[in-house]
Scaffold this active site. Structure first.
Site, PDB file in Angstrom:
ATOM      1  N   TYR A 147       0.844  -1.213   0.000  1.00 22.19           N
ATOM      2  CA  TYR A 147       0.000   0.000   0.000  1.00 22.19           C
ATOM      3  C   TYR A 147       0.870   1.250   0.000  1.00 22.19           C
ATOM      4  O   TYR A 147       0.733   2.126  -0.858  1.00 22.19           O
ATOM      5  CB  TYR A 147      -0.899  -0.055   1.228  1.00 22.19           C
ATOM      6  CG  TYR A 147      -1.875   1.091   1.382  1.00 22.19           C
ATOM      7  CD1 TYR A 147      -3.068   1.128   0.637  1.00 22.19           C
ATOM      8  CD2 TYR A 147      -1.651   2.120   2.298  1.00 22.19           C
ATOM      9  CE1 TYR A 147      -3.979   2.168   0.802  1.00 22.19           C
ATOM     10  CE2 TYR A 147      -2.556   3.151   2.471  1.00 22.19           C
ATOM     11  CZ  TYR A 147      -3.723   3.173   1.724  1.00 22.19           C
ATOM     12  OH  TYR A 147      -4.621   4.205   1.895  1.00 22.19           O
ATOM     13  N   GLY A 150       2.948   1.445  -3.112  1.00 32.80           N
ATOM     14  CA  GLY A 150       2.019   1.620  -4.233  1.00 32.80           C
ATOM     15  C   GLY A 150       1.559   3.076  -4.316  1.00 32.80           C
ATOM     16  O   GLY A 150       1.541   3.681  -5.397  1.00 32.80           O
ATOM     17  N   ARG A 188     -10.701  -1.115  10.324  1.00 34.86           N
ATOM     18  CA  ARG A 188      -9.989   0.077  10.811  1.00 34.86           C
ATOM     19  C   ARG A 188     -10.452   0.404  12.228  1.00 34.86           C
ATOM     20  O   ARG A 188     -11.489  -0.057  12.688  1.00 34.86           O
ATOM     21  CB  ARG A 188     -10.217   1.251   9.856  1.00 34.86           C
ATOM     22  CG  ARG A 188      -9.336   1.140   8.646  1.00 34.86           C
ATOM     23  CD  ARG A 188      -9.584   2.241   7.652  1.00 34.86           C
ATOM     24  NE  ARG A 188     -10.660   1.915   6.727  1.00 34.86           N
ATOM     25  CZ  ARG A 188     -10.997   2.652   5.680  1.00 34.86           C
ATOM     26  NH1 ARG A 188     -10.354   3.763   5.433  1.00 34.86           N
ATOM     27  NH2 ARG A 188     -11.983   2.285   4.862  1.00 34.86           N
ATOM     28  N   TYR A 206      -4.551  -2.564  19.907  1.00 37.00           N
ATOM     29  CA  TYR A 206      -3.312  -3.226  19.480  1.00 37.00           C
ATOM     30  C   TYR A 206      -2.125  -2.566  20.177  1.00 37.00           C
ATOM     31  O   TYR A 206      -2.033  -1.334  20.237  1.00 37.00           O
ATOM     32  CB  TYR A 206      -3.150  -3.145  17.963  1.00 37.00           C
ATOM     33  CG  TYR A 206      -4.292  -3.769  17.171  1.00 37.00           C
ATOM     34  CD1 TYR A 206      -5.190  -4.672  17.755  1.00 37.00           C
ATOM     35  CD2 TYR A 206      -4.472  -3.458  15.822  1.00 37.00           C
ATOM     36  CE1 TYR A 206      -6.227  -5.230  17.029  1.00 37.00           C
ATOM     37  CE2 TYR A 206      -5.514  -4.027  15.076  1.00 37.00           C
ATOM     38  CZ  TYR A 206      -6.388  -4.906  15.699  1.00 37.00           C
ATOM     39  OH  TYR A 206      -7.423  -5.460  14.971  1.00 37.00           O
TER      40      TYR A 206
HETATM   41  P1  NAD Z   1     -12.659   1.748   0.894  1.00 34.85           P
HETATM   42  O1  NAD Z   1     -11.954   0.446   0.955  1.00 34.85           O
HETATM   43  O2  NAD Z   1     -13.915   1.917   1.672  1.00 34.85           O
HETATM   44  O3  NAD Z   1     -13.005   2.139  -0.617  1.00 34.85           O
HETATM   45  C1  NAD Z   1     -12.196   1.800  -1.704  1.00 34.85           C
HETATM   46  C2  NAD Z   1     -13.105   1.494  -2.890  1.00 34.85           C
HETATM   47  O4  NAD Z   1     -12.295   1.158  -4.013  1.00 34.85           O
HETATM   48  C3  NAD Z   1     -14.020   0.298  -2.649  1.00 34.85           C
HETATM   49  O5  NAD Z   1     -15.320   0.575  -3.086  1.00 34.85           O
HETATM   50  C4  NAD Z   1     -13.384  -0.823  -3.472  1.00 34.85           C
HETATM   51  O6  NAD Z   1     -14.315  -1.795  -3.877  1.00 34.85           O
HETATM   52  C5  NAD Z   1     -12.790  -0.038  -4.620  1.00 34.85           C
HETATM   53  N1  NAD Z   1     -11.650  -0.700  -5.264  1.00 34.85           N
HETATM   54  C6  NAD Z   1     -10.559  -1.258  -4.675  1.00 34.85           C
HETATM   55  N2  NAD Z   1      -9.711  -1.740  -5.597  1.00 34.85           N
HETATM   56  C7  NAD Z   1     -10.284  -1.481  -6.808  1.00 34.85           C
HETATM   57  C8  NAD Z   1      -9.900  -1.745  -8.141  1.00 34.85           C
HETATM   58  N3  NAD Z   1      -8.756  -2.403  -8.435  1.00 34.85           N
HETATM   59  N4  NAD Z   1     -10.735  -1.363  -9.138  1.00 34.85           N
HETATM   60  C9  NAD Z   1     -11.897  -0.730  -8.863  1.00 34.85           C
HETATM   61  N5  NAD Z   1     -12.307  -0.442  -7.621  1.00 34.85           N
HETATM   62  C10 NAD Z   1     -11.496  -0.818  -6.592  1.00 34.85           C
HETATM   63  O7  NAD Z   1     -11.593   2.858   1.306  1.00 34.85           O
HETATM   64  P2  NAD Z   1     -11.793   4.412   1.591  1.00 34.85           P
HETATM   65  O8  NAD Z   1     -11.539   4.659   3.012  1.00 34.85           O
HETATM   66  O9  NAD Z   1     -13.066   4.878   0.993  1.00 34.85           O
HETATM   67  O10 NAD Z   1     -10.560   5.014   0.796  1.00 34.85           O
HETATM   68  C11 NAD Z   1     -10.729   5.617  -0.480  1.00 34.85           C
HETATM   69  C12 NAD Z   1      -9.369   6.067  -1.007  1.00 34.85           C
HETATM   70  O11 NAD Z   1      -8.804   7.036  -0.125  1.00 34.85           O
HETATM   71  C13 NAD Z   1      -8.342   4.942  -1.133  1.00 34.85           C
HETATM   72  O12 NAD Z   1      -7.597   5.125  -2.308  1.00 34.85           O
HETATM   73  C14 NAD Z   1      -7.455   5.126   0.071  1.00 34.85           C
HETATM   74  O13 NAD Z   1      -6.137   4.687  -0.171  1.00 34.85           O
HETATM   75  C15 NAD Z   1      -7.507   6.634   0.265  1.00 34.85           C
HETATM   76  N6  NAD Z   1      -7.270   6.978   1.680  1.00 34.85           N
HETATM   77  C16 NAD Z   1      -8.255   6.780   2.604  1.00 34.85           C
HETATM   78  C17 NAD Z   1      -7.992   7.071   3.931  1.00 34.85           C
HETATM   79  C18 NAD Z   1      -9.049   6.877   4.987  1.00 34.85           C
HETATM   80  O14 NAD Z   1      -8.740   7.050   6.170  1.00 34.85           O
HETATM   81  N7  NAD Z   1     -10.286   6.566   4.655  1.00 34.85           N
HETATM   82  C19 NAD Z   1      -6.731   7.547   4.322  1.00 34.85           C
HETATM   83  C20 NAD Z   1      -5.754   7.704   3.341  1.00 34.85           C
HETATM   84  C21 NAD Z   1      -6.042   7.438   2.017  1.00 34.85           C
HETATM   85  N1  UDP Z   2      -5.956  -0.453  15.970  1.00 36.74           N
HETATM   86  C1  UDP Z   2      -6.349  -0.901  17.207  1.00 36.74           C
HETATM   87  N2  UDP Z   2      -7.425  -1.729  17.285  1.00 36.74           N
HETATM   88  C2  UDP Z   2      -8.137  -2.102  16.201  1.00 36.74           C
HETATM   89  C3  UDP Z   2      -7.745  -1.629  14.932  1.00 36.74           C
HETATM   90  C4  UDP Z   2      -6.628  -0.816  14.846  1.00 36.74           C
HETATM   91  O1  UDP Z   2      -5.738  -0.565  18.232  1.00 36.74           O
HETATM   92  O2  UDP Z   2      -9.120  -2.850  16.351  1.00 36.74           O
HETATM   93  C5  UDP Z   2      -4.802   0.475  15.878  1.00 36.74           C
HETATM   94  C6  UDP Z   2      -3.774   0.137  14.816  1.00 36.74           C
HETATM   95  O3  UDP Z   2      -2.798  -0.741  15.341  1.00 36.74           O
HETATM   96  C7  UDP Z   2      -3.217   1.509  14.498  1.00 36.74           C
HETATM   97  C8  UDP Z   2      -4.391   2.453  14.711  1.00 36.74           C
HETATM   98  O4  UDP Z   2      -5.322   1.733  15.512  1.00 36.74           O
HETATM   99  O5  UDP Z   2      -2.195   1.846  15.407  1.00 36.74           O
HETATM  100  C9  UDP Z   2      -5.053   2.885  13.422  1.00 36.74           C
HETATM  101  O6  UDP Z   2      -5.340   1.724  12.679  1.00 36.74           O
HETATM  102  P1  UDP Z   2      -6.155   1.748  11.316  1.00 36.74           P
HETATM  103  O7  UDP Z   2      -6.158   0.364  10.780  1.00 36.74           O
HETATM  104  O8  UDP Z   2      -7.489   2.401  11.520  1.00 36.74           O
HETATM  105  O9  UDP Z   2      -5.351   2.736  10.360  1.00 36.74           O
HETATM  106  P2  UDP Z   2      -3.800   2.910  10.026  1.00 36.74           P
HETATM  107  O10 UDP Z   2      -2.970   1.977  10.843  1.00 36.74           O
HETATM  108  O11 UDP Z   2      -3.687   2.603   8.589  1.00 36.74           O
HETATM  109  O12 UDP Z   2      -3.539   4.326  10.374  1.00 36.74           O
END
Ligand code: NAD
Ligand code: UDP
Length: 322
Positions: A147, A150, A188, A206
């Site tokens: 991720y 990527g 999450r 965690y």
């Molecule tokens: P999410 O998993 O709820 O949504 C992602 C969507 O993309 C889903 O509907 C999934 O089915 C679709 N998808 C995944 N791979 C695909 C592919 N190969 N082709 C077509 N569709 C595909 O996640 P989200 O929280 O809504 O995140 C949306 C975007 O924002 C992501 O790119 C994520 O990396 C970025 N982002 C989100 C957060 C956050 O906290 N929510 C933080 C940083 C970045």
């Molecule tokens: N985390 C946790 N309990 C859970 C899920 C996540 O304590 O049930 C912690 C995880 O280890 C991280 C933080 O919460 O330190 C945020 O995790 P999340 O998966 O939401 O996002 P990211 O790690 O990508 O910021």
């Protein structure tokens, strides 16, 4: 004038909230999603809207779209660690091949394109307040690398298309965002704690729970994404809420809001889990006149209310099936 906007990942958490906001603004929306982590339920009420269309498609394959496309939001990629680690090669290909396919479409259509990058490009940051100039501390060989790397590669592709191929590119570095339409089993932390508390299960913290995150409510993020798209800024911009909380503080807040005395279960800290995360949003403030307006307390209240409804409707559907 109404715009034609393609939202890749539009059936996911952020994407489905964005699709609604765009339709409310009078735009026509084409939602492209392979439903890997998104759900039809997130967009069910939009299906009858004449301005909304859905195509099930995996963006790692080239995408042909008839007619005009003015803007593309690339939100397609699982964002939850357990979800993106399930098929790491597919995650990486989504970030690289998928992003390339959308950039090629933007170039062909003359469309402006926004990339949902992430605070994960900073990895496990060595500085307390992460600004866009910080180059990060990412492990290239570990469970988060598919991720993090990527998304870093995605930024490079955006920069190349923006600098050398004349495409109008925008890069949002999104920090942890939460709110309605997260999947209850997404994995999450906010959805886990809220769903566990509503189901009467222990909250899973965690490690020692002293690691920090900064949580942004989804409506604020969506507004930031739309402002960035409308701006002229091609270099990355952080979008997040600078309030910083430990995971123990978050767990205690959720329990206190539900008036619950459920126990906390401590579980192993996943490998490479960042110790701290807090956005410097001065560029977003200056360039986009943007800052979050919904604090964690208010955002959690809205999120808890939404999940309570969602779990109730899931239970009703379950009892109709059995
Ligand atoms: P999410 O998993 O709820 O949504 C992602 C969507 O993309 C889903 O509907 C999934 O089915 C679709 N998808 C995944 N791979 C695909 C592919 N190969 N082709 C077509 N569709 C595909 O996640 P989200 O929280 O809504 O995140 C949306 C975007 O924002 C992501 O790119 C994520 O990396 C970025 N982002 C989100 C957060 C956050 O906290 N929510 C933080 C940083 C970045
Ligand atoms: N985390 C946790 N309990 C859970 C899920 C996540 O304590 O049930 C912690 C995880 O280890 C991280 C933080 O919460 O330190 C945020 O995790 P999340 O998966 O939401 O996002 P990211 O790690 O990508 O910021």
């Amino acid at each position: 004038m109404a715009k034609f906007v393609l939202v890749a990942g539009g059936a996911g958490f952020v994407g489905s909230n964005l699709c609604r906001r765009l339709l409310d603004a009078g735009d026509a929306v084409l939602c492209v999603d392979n439903l890997l982590t998104g759900e039809m339920e997130n967009i069910a009420e939009l299906i009858g809207n004449p301005g909304f269309r859905f195509i099930r498609h995996d963006i790692i394959k080239p995408l042909r779209v008839e007619g005009r496309v003015d803007e593309i939001y690339n939100l397609a990629c699982p964002a939850s660690p357990p979800r993106y680690q399930k098929d790491p090669i597919h995650t990486f290909r989504t970030c690289v091949d998928g992003t390339l396919n959308l950039l090629a479409l933007a170039e062909a259509k003359g469309a402006r394109i926004l990339q949902s990058s992430t605070s994960e490009v900073y990895g496990d940051p060595e500085i307390k307040l992460q600004h866009e100039g910080y180059r990060g501390n990412v492990n290239t060989c570990g469970p988060r690398a598919c991720y993090d790397e990527g998304k870093r590669a995605g930024e490079t592709l955006f920069w190349e298309y923006g600098a050398h191929r004349g495409v109008e590119t925008r890069i949002a570095r999104i920090f942890n965002t939460y709110g309605p339409r997260m999947h209850p089993d997404d994995g999450r932390v906010v959805s886990n704690f809220v769903v566990q508390a509503l189901r009467g299960q222990p909250l899973t913290v965690y490690g020692a729970g002293l690691q920090t995150r900064s949580f942004c409510y989804v409506d604020d993020l969506v507004q930031g994404l739309m402002r960035l798209m409308a701006s002229t800024e091609k270099m990355p911009v952080n979008l997040g809420n600078p309030g910083e909380f430990t995971m123990l503080e978050l767990a205690e807040k959720v329990l206190q809001k539900l008036g619950s005395d459920l126990p906390i279960t401590f579980m192993p800290l996943p490998q490479d889990d960042p110790l701290q995360r807090r956005p410097d949003i001065s560029r977003a403030a200056e360039l986009l006149d943007w800052q979050p307006t919904i604090g964690l307390d208010q955002g959690l209240d809205k999120t808890i209310a939404w999940f309570a409804q969602r779990l109730k409707s899931d239970r009703m559907k379950g009892s109709m099936v059995s």
